[in-house]
Design an enzyme around this catalytic site. Structure first.
Site, short mmCIF file in Angstrom:
data_model
loop_
_atom_site.label_atom_id
_atom_site.label_comp_id
_atom_site.label_asym_id
_atom_site.label_seq_id
_atom_site.Cartn_x
_atom_site.Cartn_y
_atom_site.Cartn_z
N ILE A 26 0.81 -1.17 0.03
CA ILE A 26 0.02 0.04 -0.08
C ILE A 26 0.86 1.39 0.00
CG2 ILE A 26 -2.11 -0.94 0.90
CD1 ILE A 26 -1.18 0.01 3.78
N GLY A 27 1.95 1.19 0.11
CA GLY A 27 2.87 2.40 0.06
C GLY A 27 4.41 1.93 -0.02
N GLN A 28 5.14 2.80 -0.24
CA GLN A 28 6.66 2.92 -0.33
C GLN A 28 7.55 3.86 0.50
OE1 GLN A 28 8.21 2.12 -4.09
NE2 GLN A 28 8.52 -0.09 -3.55
N SER A 81 11.29 5.37 2.22
CA SER A 81 12.88 5.38 2.03
C SER A 81 13.47 3.92 2.36
CB SER A 81 13.56 6.59 2.55
OG SER A 81 12.81 7.67 2.30
N TYR A 82 12.95 3.38 3.05
CA TYR A 82 13.76 2.15 3.77
C TYR A 82 13.00 0.89 3.64
CZ TYR A 82 16.68 5.66 5.60
OH TYR A 82 17.65 6.75 5.63
N GLY A 83 11.84 0.72 3.04
CA GLY A 83 11.12 -0.26 2.80
C GLY A 83 9.78 -0.20 2.39
N ASP A 107 8.60 16.41 10.55
CA ASP A 107 8.39 16.38 9.00
C ASP A 107 6.98 16.27 8.99
OD1 ASP A 107 9.19 15.64 6.53
OD2 ASP A 107 9.55 13.48 6.74
N1 LIG Z 1 -0.68 3.17 8.89
C1 LIG Z 1 -0.85 3.29 7.65
N2 LIG Z 1 -1.85 3.02 7.11
C2 LIG Z 1 -2.43 3.11 5.72
N3 LIG Z 1 -1.25 3.63 4.75
C3 LIG Z 1 -0.13 3.80 5.39
C4 LIG Z 1 0.15 3.73 6.87
N4 LIG Z 1 1.41 3.99 7.09
C5 LIG Z 1 2.07 4.40 5.79
N5 LIG Z 1 1.20 4.14 4.84
C6 LIG Z 1 1.21 4.32 3.21
O1 LIG Z 1 2.53 3.91 2.96
C7 LIG Z 1 3.32 5.26 2.45
C8 LIG Z 1 4.68 4.95 2.69
O2 LIG Z 1 4.89 5.20 4.19
P1 LIG Z 1 6.29 5.17 5.06
O3 LIG Z 1 5.92 5.88 6.19
O4 LIG Z 1 7.12 3.91 4.77
O5 LIG Z 1 7.07 5.97 4.06
P2 LIG Z 1 7.06 7.83 3.66
O6 LIG Z 1 6.57 8.56 4.78
O7 LIG Z 1 6.24 8.14 2.48
O8 LIG Z 1 8.63 7.81 3.19
P3 LIG Z 1 9.67 8.18 4.25
O9 LIG Z 1 9.91 6.71 4.87
O10 LIG Z 1 10.57 8.31 3.30
O11 LIG Z 1 9.56 9.42 5.11
C9 LIG Z 1 2.66 6.43 3.04
O12 LIG Z 1 2.39 7.36 2.07
C10 LIG Z 1 1.14 5.97 2.90
O13 LIG Z 1 0.34 6.06 1.75
#
Ligand SMILES: Nc1ncnc2c1ncn2[C@@H]1O[C@H](COP(=O)(O)OP(=O)(O)OP(=O)(O)O)[C@@H](O)[C@H]1O
Length: 461
Positions: free
Chosen positions: A64-66, A68-70, A202
């Site tokens: 459902i998302g990506q 920086s680290y996974g 952030d």
């Molecule tokens: N608890 C959650 N419920 C639903 N979707 C989520 C949740 N956490 C993360 N996501 C989805 O996954 C994506 C990636 O989240 P993640 O926190 O890993 O990275 P990021 O915030 O986009 O990047 P970074 O780690 O680089 O700051 C988010 O943009 C969101 O769309």
């Protein structure tokens, strides 16, 4: 992902489940009871299927998302029939990159103890903070799974169904009414964090997730930090360049800035982006962007048209001098936020309650997932009521090389990796095939130590 898609998925899983179906299973809920304490993992089983990997009680499903680290995967909890978001972190990547890109801020009043310099320990600190947080406008970390022999660390979060509140830039920004509601939710979450002596660092639309009920939850504490006293005195940069405050862009060993004021600035940029659809300062190159943030005035385009009251609030939050910038309580009491006093925000006391994180909690915040082979061995020992390894005598010495290979190939190096078929833990261990015996053999050294220190072993598992 669309909510209806998720619902269909849950229904399909429930039907596929071979246990008796109940209406509970068919209508798996999206919002679990998040007030309960984080559950501890006591056992592990892994199953493979053509369509999913199972990790303990969680069935990993689509991405459902990506980050920086996974990646972030949807995970169905078979025990409570709820969906969760499972963040799969690559520990190797973290070790390699964390120090470069996510350097912890130097704190004036709280130097980082040398024992906390390992990046994984810093992740543990982040996890320990997250586990303590419990607020309707902050994403809840439910569980952490960590296997020392696995390259990945799994963070299980409440699933926030509608994902990021807004993707920018967009031609379709939020209406002032919708922005008002989302902004107030974010403000409540941020007040709670600051009250808990945490600065987020952030705040931006992609880190604000929207629930099915239309409420915003603050996510991604990757660069957040704790402080002591009244504020965090930060140095160095962290966060997303377009959302950084001017004072955070000044280099220098003796330059410190307020963490709270930085969060207010980012919130101001976020509010601007909510209603305008883009950030106020845009440049392709970071140095040029920094220059703009430091020197240029905030300009509102003719379209979309927003109220003067909202412009006034945004400009108050985006004062270049942090000493003149609105403080959180002033933002809460601003006429736009309160609709000229008719919709007051809850008081800080109503909104917050203090949590503290002890060193022991940081130490114990990650649950170790015991390896399946270890569990089989422990179970076998239990049957025999002896600590000796029941499988050892059956293993030929000259098979060691191939055993190592088999063990190597069975470890989970990739989150999409489906492990080979393994016997159930509660099956008859005497029927375990030779390849599994070889895996068990690899765990001997750990378990021999365990026998000498039974208390430590109990605590670990
Ligand atoms: N608890 C959650 N419920 C639903 N979707 C989520 C949740 N956490 C993360 N996501 C989805 O996954 C994506 C990636 O989240 P993640 O926190 O890993 O990275 P990021 O915030 O986009 O990047 P970074 O780690 O680089 O700051 C988010 O943009 C969101 O769309």
């Amino acid at each position: 992902m669309q909510t209806s898609g998720v619902r269909r998925l849950v229904r399909a899983i429930a039907i596929e489940d071979d246990r008796p179906q109940t209406s509970m299973q068919i209508t798996a809920t999206m919002s679990p009871n998040l007030s309960r304490p984080t559950r501890y993992v006591k056992s592990v089983s892994q199953q493979k299927s053509e369509s999913y990997i199972q990790l303990n009680q969680y069935r990993l499903m689509e991405e459902i998302g990506q980050g920086s680290y996974g990646i972030v995967k949807l995970a169905y909890n078979e025990q409570d029939k709820n969906l969760y978001a499972m963040k799969v972190l690559d520990k190797i990547k973290l070790l390699k990159n964390f120090a470069c890109f996510r350097q912890p801020p130097t704190r004036h009043n709280k130097p980082i103890p040398s024992t906390l310099k390992n990046p994984l320990q810093l992740v543990q600190r982040e996890i320990a903070i997250l586990k303590k947080l419990s607020h309707p406008n902050v994403v809840k970390l439910v569980e952490v799974l960590d296997d020392p022999s696995d390259n990945y660390l799994y963070m299980v979060f409440e699933f926030v169904e509608r994902g990021a509140v807004l993707d920018i830039p967009t031609e379709n920004p939020l209406t002032e009414d919708t922005a008002w509601s989302y902004f107030r939710d974010t403000l409540r979450g941020l007040e709670y964090l600051h009250y808990q002596k945490i600065v987020h660092r952030d705040i931006k639309p992609s880190n604000l997730l929207l629930s099915d009920s239309g409420h915003v939850k603050i996510a991604d504490f990757g660069v957040s930090c704790e402080f002591e006293g009244i504020d965090a005195f930060l140095s160095g940069t962290a966060g997303t360049p377009a959302f950084m405050a001017p004072e955070a862009l000044t280099e220098g060993a003796n330059h410190f800035y307020s963490g709270r004021a930085q969060d207010i600035w980012s919130l101001g940029i976020t509010l601007y982006a909510f209603v305008i659809g883009s950030v106020p300062f845009v440049e392709n190159y970071v140095i040029a962007l920094h220059k703009k943030i430091k020197n240029d005035a905030v300009v509102f385009p003719d379209k979309p048209d927003i109220s003067d009251l909202l412009k006034n609030l945004i400009l108050g939050m985006l004062k270049k001098d942090p000493g003149h910038r609105l403080m959180l309580h002033e933002v809460k009491n601003h006429d736009w936020t309160t609709r000229r006093g008719t919709c007051r925000m809850p008081t800080e006391q109503e909104n917050c309650s203090l949590v503290t994180v002890t060193d022991e909690e940081i130490e114990n915040c990650v649950r170790v997932i015991p390896r399946l082979d270890t569990l089989i061995l422990v179970k076998a020992m239990g049957h025999r009521k002896r600590f000796g390894n029941p499988f050892r005598q059956n293993v030929k010495v000259n098979t060691t090389g191939s055993m190592r290979e088999r063990r190597k190939s069975s470890s989970v190096k990739d989150p999409t990796y489906v492990p080979p078929s393994v016997p159930q833990i509660n099956g008859d261990v005497n029927n375990v095939d030779r390849p599994e015996i070889s895996n068990i053999e690899k765990g001997i050294s750990t378990l021999e130590i365990t026998i000498e220190k039974p208390k430590a072993a109990t605590a670990r598992h």
